[in-house]
Design a protein around this motif. Structure first.
Motif, PDB file in Angstrom:
ATOM      1  N   UNK A 225       0.817  -1.202   0.000  1.00 15.27           N
ATOM      2  CA  UNK A 225       0.000   0.000   0.000  1.00 15.27           C
ATOM      3  C   UNK A 225       0.857   1.261   0.000  1.00 15.27           C
ATOM      4  N   UNK A 226       1.949   1.225   0.733  1.00 15.75           N
ATOM      5  CA  UNK A 226       2.790   2.412   0.826  1.00 15.75           C
ATOM      6  C   UNK A 226       3.698   2.583  -0.374  1.00 15.75           C
ATOM      7  N   UNK A 227       4.218   1.486  -0.894  1.00 14.33           N
ATOM      8  CA  UNK A 227       5.176   1.580  -1.992  1.00 14.33           C
ATOM      9  C   UNK A 227       4.553   1.528  -3.374  1.00 14.33           C
ATOM     10  N   UNK A 228       3.322   1.046  -3.492  1.00 12.52           N
ATOM     11  CA  UNK A 228       2.674   0.926  -4.807  1.00 12.52           C
ATOM     12  C   UNK A 228       1.366   1.716  -4.821  1.00 12.52           C
ATOM     13  N   UNK A 229       1.425   2.948  -4.350  1.00 14.61           N
ATOM     14  CA  UNK A 229       0.194   3.735  -4.230  1.00 14.61           C
ATOM     15  C   UNK A 229      -0.469   3.988  -5.576  1.00 14.61           C
ATOM     16  N   UNK A 230       0.320   4.208  -6.633  1.00  6.22           N
ATOM     17  CA  UNK A 230      -0.255   4.453  -7.957  1.00  6.22           C
ATOM     18  C   UNK A 230      -0.983   3.219  -8.469  1.00  6.22           C
ATOM     19  N   UNK A 231      -0.369   2.066  -8.292  1.00  2.00           N
ATOM     20  CA  UNK A 231      -0.995   0.817  -8.742  1.00  2.00           C
ATOM     21  C   UNK A 231      -2.261   0.536  -7.942  1.00  2.00           C
ATOM     22  N   UNK A 232      -2.194   0.735  -6.637  1.00  2.00           N
ATOM     23  CA  UNK A 232      -3.361   0.502  -5.783  1.00  2.00           C
ATOM     24  C   UNK A 232      -4.501   1.452  -6.156  1.00  2.00           C
ATOM     25  N   UNK A 233      -4.169   2.733  -6.406  1.00  2.00           N
ATOM     26  CA  UNK A 233      -5.201   3.706  -6.771  1.00  2.00           C
ATOM     27  C   UNK A 233      -5.861   3.344  -8.099  1.00  2.00           C
ATOM     28  N   UNK A 256      -5.302   7.946  -3.242  1.00  2.00           N
ATOM     29  CA  UNK A 256      -5.199   7.720  -1.803  1.00  2.00           C
ATOM     30  C   UNK A 256      -4.798   9.032  -1.140  1.00  2.00           C
ATOM     31  N   UNK A 257      -5.621   9.520  -0.239  1.00  2.00           N
ATOM     32  CA  UNK A 257      -5.359  10.787   0.441  1.00  2.00           C
ATOM     33  C   UNK A 257      -4.805  10.613   1.845  1.00  2.00           C
ATOM     34  N   UNK A 258      -4.977   9.444   2.429  1.00  2.00           N
ATOM     35  CA  UNK A 258      -4.489   9.216   3.797  1.00  2.00           C
ATOM     36  C   UNK A 258      -4.188   7.735   3.954  1.00  2.00           C
ATOM     37  N   UNK A 259      -3.050   7.438   4.552  1.00  2.00           N
ATOM     38  CA  UNK A 259      -2.657   6.046   4.788  1.00  2.00           C
ATOM     39  C   UNK A 259      -1.779   5.989   6.029  1.00  2.00           C
ATOM     40  N   UNK A 260      -2.194   5.198   7.002  1.00  2.00           N
ATOM     41  CA  UNK A 260      -1.425   5.055   8.242  1.00  2.00           C
ATOM     42  C   UNK A 260      -1.905   3.815   8.971  1.00  2.00           C
ATOM     43  N   UNK A 261      -1.044   3.301   9.837  1.00  2.00           N
ATOM     44  CA  UNK A 261      -1.475   2.216  10.715  1.00  2.00           C
ATOM     45  C   UNK A 261      -2.537   2.726  11.686  1.00  2.00           C
TER      46      UNK A 261
END
Length: 340
Positions: A225-233, A256-261
């Motif tokens: 999720x953190x390293x492939x944000x473009x692919x995930x989006x 993706x506008x926000x991502x955190x544990x």
């Protein structure tokens, strides 16, 4: 339901002027009939004028004004008759009504602004307060809008709870499908965005993890999720689009506008990341120190600068590794006697 565009109704100004003339004429007939009437037998023109006054205002109900990038879905006694699009002054069948079940739905997105019909002041007990009367419009916006749903807590593929938020850029491309195929296209879009987000996030880990297949080809990859944000989006966008095709909605982009544990594990995961960073740094320091020790021993052996037995070599290696791998600067000790 297939959209039908009405293109021959842009004559609102002519119909308004004609209706005003008819209203004036009906009042003239009414007045003239009243003049001709007497106490015994009223003039027939009086009744004609009354009837005209009662019905000549009805065509005014068919006047519609649309601004750019707006549309109005028209129904006549429950039957879909067509859609008018584009800015202009229109006249339609006065018995047609605009239909938009999502007119009162206000989401956390651009474009959902209630229109103020009037604003006035009311004075009560010496105080003044402003009162705003708001009206709902049945017009459908064709503009590009941004939906920003609330953040969701979702477990990734490793079971770690993460908080994620997305912004979805969308627009209505088929007004008939948006109005008639689903009950409320705005709520439908919001629900499908949440569902698609959950389905995609459950496939990926937060960080790169070994042995995780995110593409479905059976081969482990480095998707996260953190390293492939473009692919995930892009995957989230395609997932949402496949769900809202029947509602006549086009998904232009998803980000993706926000991502955190999640807060309950954020501190532990931070310590884990710090420990991993420390281990990586130590590994790099040790690799460099070993290379420097090897180079020093090789240079001493090549030039015959000093001959050391195995015990002295081991002591030298130990001292060099302590100096090179230590956290603090080493304090030198000068040996003035014999090393033997």
């Amino acid at each position: 339901m297939k959209e039908k565009i009405l293109t021959t109704k842009k004559n609102g100004m002519a119909m308004m002027l004609l209706t005003i003339l008819l209203i004036i004429a009906s009042f003239a007939v009414l007045i003239y009939g009243a003049i001709l009437s007497d106490d015994i037998a009223p003039s027939p023109l009086l009744f004609v004028g009354l009837v005209l006054v009662c019905i000549t205002w009805i065509p005014l109900l068919g006047l519609k004004i649309l601004k750019p990038q707006e549309a109005l879905v028209l129904t006549l006694f429950g039957k879909y008759v067509g859609t008018i699009k584009g800015d202009g002054f229109y006249w339609v069948n006065p018995f047609c009504t605009g239909f938009n079940p999502a007119a009162k739905t206000k989401l956390n997105q651009s474009g959902d602004v209630m229109q103020a019909a009037s604003l006035f002041s009311v004075t009560e007990n010496g105080g003044t307060s402003n009162v705003t009367i708001t009206t709902e419009s049945n017009k459908i916006s064709l503009k590009v809008m941004t939906l920003n749903n609330s953040r969701q807590k979702i477990n990734d593929c490793l079971g770690n709870p993460v908080e994620i938020g997305i912004a979805v850029i969308w627009r209505v491309v088929d007004t008939a499908a948006a109005v008639f195929n689903v009950d409320n296209y705005k709520e439908f879009l919001s629900l499908q965005c949440d569902s698609a987000l959950r389905n995609v996030v459950r496939i990926y880990p937060y960080d790169v993890a070994p042995g995780v297949d995110t593409t479905g080809d059976g081969i482990a990859d480095e998707g996260s999720l953190r390293g492939s944000s473009e692919v995930v989006a892009a995957r989230i966008r395609d997932e949402i689009q496949s769900r809202v095709n029947e509602a006549g909605i086009e998904i232009i982009e998803a980000r993706i506008t926000y991502l955190a544990y999640a807060p309950e594990i954020a501190a532990v995961m931070l310590q884990r990341q710090q420990a991993s960073a420390i281990i990586d740094a130590r590994r790099m320091i040790v690799d460099g120190a070993v290379g420097m020790v090897e180079m020093a021993l090789e240079r001493l052996a090549e030039n015959d600068t000093v001959k050391l037995d195995e015990e002295r070599k081991a002591a030298m290696v130990s001292n060099l590794l302590v100096v090179l791998c230590g956290n603090k600067d080493a304090q030198p000790v000068v040996n003035s006697g014999s090393i033997y």
